[in-house]
Design a protein around this motif. Structure first.
Motif, mmCIF file in Angstrom:
data_model
loop_
_atom_site.group_PDB
_atom_site.id
_atom_site.type_symbol
_atom_site.label_atom_id
_atom_site.label_comp_id
_atom_site.label_asym_id
_atom_site.label_seq_id
_atom_site.Cartn_x
_atom_site.Cartn_y
_atom_site.Cartn_z
ATOM 1 N N VAL A 1 -7.278 2.521 -0.866
ATOM 2 C CA VAL A 1 -5.984 3.176 -1.030
ATOM 3 C C VAL A 1 -5.293 2.591 -2.261
ATOM 4 O O VAL A 1 -5.614 1.492 -2.721
ATOM 5 C CB VAL A 1 -5.087 2.988 0.216
ATOM 6 C CG1 VAL A 1 -5.738 3.582 1.454
ATOM 7 C CG2 VAL A 1 -4.767 1.515 0.439
ATOM 8 N N PRO B 1 0.839 -1.203 0.000
ATOM 9 C CA PRO B 1 0.000 0.000 0.000
ATOM 10 C C PRO B 1 0.871 1.250 0.000
ATOM 11 O O PRO B 1 1.899 1.309 0.683
ATOM 12 C CB PRO B 1 -0.799 -0.115 1.305
ATOM 13 C CG PRO B 1 -0.655 -1.533 1.741
ATOM 14 C CD PRO B 1 0.672 -1.988 1.233
ATOM 15 N N LEU C 1 1.235 4.064 1.478
ATOM 16 C CA LEU C 1 0.942 4.821 2.689
ATOM 17 C C LEU C 1 2.251 5.307 3.287
ATOM 18 O O LEU C 1 3.216 4.546 3.386
ATOM 19 C CB LEU C 1 0.198 3.944 3.699
ATOM 20 C CG LEU C 1 -1.126 3.340 3.211
ATOM 21 C CD1 LEU C 1 -1.629 2.304 4.205
ATOM 22 C CD2 LEU C 1 -2.162 4.427 3.007
ATOM 23 N N SER C 2 2.276 6.565 3.724
ATOM 24 C CA SER C 2 3.519 7.142 4.241
ATOM 25 C C SER C 2 3.805 6.765 5.679
ATOM 26 O O SER C 2 4.891 7.070 6.184
ATOM 27 C CB SER C 2 3.471 8.674 4.113
ATOM 28 O OG SER C 2 3.438 9.053 2.757
#
Length: 661
Positions: free
Chosen positions: A48, A10, A12-13
């Motif tokens: 996401v 994913p 995602l940070s």
């Protein structure tokens, strides 16, 4: 039997989510859900973006698996090589693969993807004349090795006046003739335009593409797809293009690696040179670091044996270089020519400029860029004032009553300062302003056209003829036939900067301007206004970037700074930094410096949803190179732990930052 489980990263940070997650592949997506495609998955109740890394037969997740929501596009944008590079870069810089992936994979443009795929036409063997490489020791052997499919690695010191875009194009064409791909990374748009034009001339418009953020989303994605699909064998671009997914990579060439444009300002803050080294090592391809000057990092590659020198013999260098002169105190123009009073030029500089103009040649005047911060220097010999504990720059701390110079790196005050060069206890502020330089020169050379280049109006080239070209550092335009003279003014603006790389940067900037001047045999002169006794100035006079890089590397090894060691800069509030370091299992060899105030001009870490202003500090952590990976892993794990706890206070971690302070 086809595996039904997709392993997805994913995008995602959040640091604690930097891992793969398993999803079931619905039957209707079985054909398109291939490794490397973009997907949409449901994560924590919301959809996401993600990248499908691989298909596996079994999952080690004990619970129930969700399903892929959809495959965004069947285009396999993440190749196995780039997937491995993402992991290596994230590990090197204590970051997340999701952040690196955003640098490597551009946003999708659906209309461009729907366009017909051009047929890959075998490129005819280009007729490349490589005789110019014979001017360099072992240059023909280097080109022959490329043509034979070997992987030579070199640090190429470019001769003054060399048509370096053409030379890089010749290397790329040599590799492309074997069916391999070449990747050339340059620091700015001007260089990109020149190198791309040279490559197009050698391999054709369909064989070479230029990647730049200013192209617009459609044009950039179209060219990126041409690199991915192998229709373009030569890719020229700026720092993010080092991730271009070219097939069968045969050569990575990096121009002017000391330019700070090669340093990515977004997390995890990778440097194009370091990414190029990681990629060249993993791919087993050829590598060239080219430039007029040389950084200590490239010199360390040569001294380690990983790369080899590609330099010209001294005789050929003397035939190509201009005459470099450093005026002494007795050469001041005010003593001889009242017309030079407003320009404050040494006599030899005024005479060189007048002679070039009278001969019908343009004169380049290099002035410092605006915005250099004041620092302290010796009041007698003007050597930059350095800390005796860590060799950091000394400055006067803000606040009333502050009198003792304090180190910007370790925060220790030096109440008994003495210059390491001459022993003087006196200090002076180094404050340089160049706003009126062009006006002063215009008055000194009445009747001569003055052309300015800098800021938002950078000229790529100017026509030949008698004129004064006043350019800020890095904005010097080229001119056909070369300049008749170059005046490098206000040397202290570069040498007096409070920065670890001040001397290296000064020589790089000076050589970049001096290389545009005609050879000494054709009357070319370079006048540098600086103290002639400084080693950096002497390196310019001798045109010895290799010797200067050797000295810089030796100095940094002695005081334990990059590239001799690995360094991490941790920025944030005092409490946030303390929290991070408490949870980090740092290597036993680590040395902690600071905390100190964030250097002037440095951006504060992203504060997220916290609008409250905080006082940002910097802590430096340094370890031997052998412990660099352990330090990066420890900091990444600590960031992941803070992320899992939902810590609000921001902390930025930069490994081997270009600007230490």
């Amino acid at each position: 039997m086809r595996s039904e489980i997709a392993r997805v990263l994913p995008l995602l940070s959040l640091a604690h989510l930097d891992r793969e997650f398993d999803y079931l592949v619905p039957p209707e997506l079985d054909d398109v859900a291939q490794p490397g495609v973009r997907v949409r998955v449901r994560f924590a109740g919301r959809l996401v973006d993600g990248l499908l890394l691989e298909r596996v037969a079994e999952s080690d997740h004990p619970g129930k698996l969700g399903k892929l929501d959809r495959v965004v596009s069947p285009e396999r944008v993440l190749t196995p090589e780039i997937a491995s590079l993402l992991e290596a870069v994230a590990s090197r810089y204590a970051g997340t693969r999701a952040d690196v992936a955003r640098l490597a994979v551009p946003p999708r443009h659906a209309r461009v993807e729907a366009e017909p795929v051009p047929e890959v036409v075998p490129m005819p063997a280009p007729n490349v004349d490589v005789t110019a490489w014979q001017r360099y020791s072992h240059g023909d052997a280097f080109v022959n090795a490329l043509g034979e499919g070997r992987a030579p690695r070199a640090a190429w010191q470019v001769l003054p006046g060399e048509d370096w875009p053409r030379r890089l194009g010749e290397l790329a064409a040599t590799v492309a003739a074997r069916g391999q791909s070449a990747l050339i990374v340059v620091p700015d748009q001007r260089d990109l335009d020149r190198v791309h034009a040279a490559c197009v001339e050698l391999v054709g418009s369909s064989g070479a593409v230029a990647l730049a953020a200013g192209l617009g989303p459609a044009a950039r994605y179209r060219r990126w797809l041409a690199a991915l699909r192998g229709t373009a064998k030569v890719v020229v671009g700026m720092r993010s293009s080092i991730f271009a997914p070219v097939p069968e990579l045969g050569l990575i060439a990096l121009w002017d690696d000391g330019d700070d444009n090669h340093a990515e300002p977004r997390a995890p803050y990778p440097h194009a040179r370091e990414v190029a080294l990681l990629r060249a090592h993993e791919a087993g391809c050829a590598f060239v670091a080219a430039g007029y000057a040389r950084t200590a990092e490239v010199q360390s590659l040569v001294q380690s044996g990983w790369a080899h020198d590609l330099v010209a013999p001294r005789q050929i260098l003397r035939e190509s270089a201009p005459k470099v002169t450093v005026p002494g105190d007795s050469d001041h123009a005010l003593e001889r020519d009242p017309s030079a009073r407003s320009a404050r030029l040494p006599a030899v500089a005024f005479a060189a400029a007048r002679a070039a103009l009278d001969a019908g040649s343009p004169v380049l005047v290099q002035v410092p860029r605006r915005g250099y911060a004041p620092s302290l220097a010796c009041g007698k010999c003007r050597s930059p004032a350095r800390c005796r504990r860590c060799n950091g720059p000394l400055a006067l701390p803000s606040g009333e009553g502050a009198s003792a110079p304090t180190c910007n790196w370790c925060g220790v005050a030096d109440t008994a300062y003495r210059c390491g060069t001459c022993g003087s206890p006196s200090l002076r502020a180094v404050v340089v302003g160049a706003g009126r330089t062009a006006e002063e020169l215009g008055r000194a050379f009445a009747g001569v056209a003055v052309v300015s280049s800098g800021g938002s109006d950078v000229l790529p080239e100017v026509p030949a003829g008698p004129k004064l070209v006043v350019a800020t550092i890095g904005a010097e335009p080229i001119v056909a036939g070369g300049y008749g003279a170059a005046l490098l003014l206000d040397g202290w603006a570069l040498l007096g900067r409070a920065d670890l790389r001040a001397a290296e940067e000064a020589l790089r900037r000076w050589m970049g301007a001096a290389a545009l001047v005609r050879p000494a045999a054709a009357g070319g002169q370079v006048i540098v206004v600086a103290d002639p006794g400084i080693p950096t100035v002497q390196a310019l006079v001798r045109w010895d970037p290799v010797g200067h890089a050797e000295a810089q590397l030796a100095e940094r090894s002695e005081v334990r700074f990059p590239p001799a060691i690995r360094l991490a800069a941790v920025d944030g509030s005092g409490a946030a930094i303390a929290s991070l370091l408490e949870s980090a299992e740092l290597p036993t060899e680590v040395e902690v410096l600071g905390p100190v105030p964030l250097p002037d001009g440095a951006r504060k870490p992203f504060a997220g949803d916290n609008p409250e202003p905080v006082e940002v500090e910097r802590m430096l952590l340094r370890v031997p190179r052998a412990a660099g990976s352990a330090l990066a892993r420890a900091l990444a794990a600590a960031q992941a732990a803070r992320s899992a706890r939902k810590a609000d206070a921001p902390v930025r971690v930069q490994i081997d930052p270009v600007d230490i302070g």
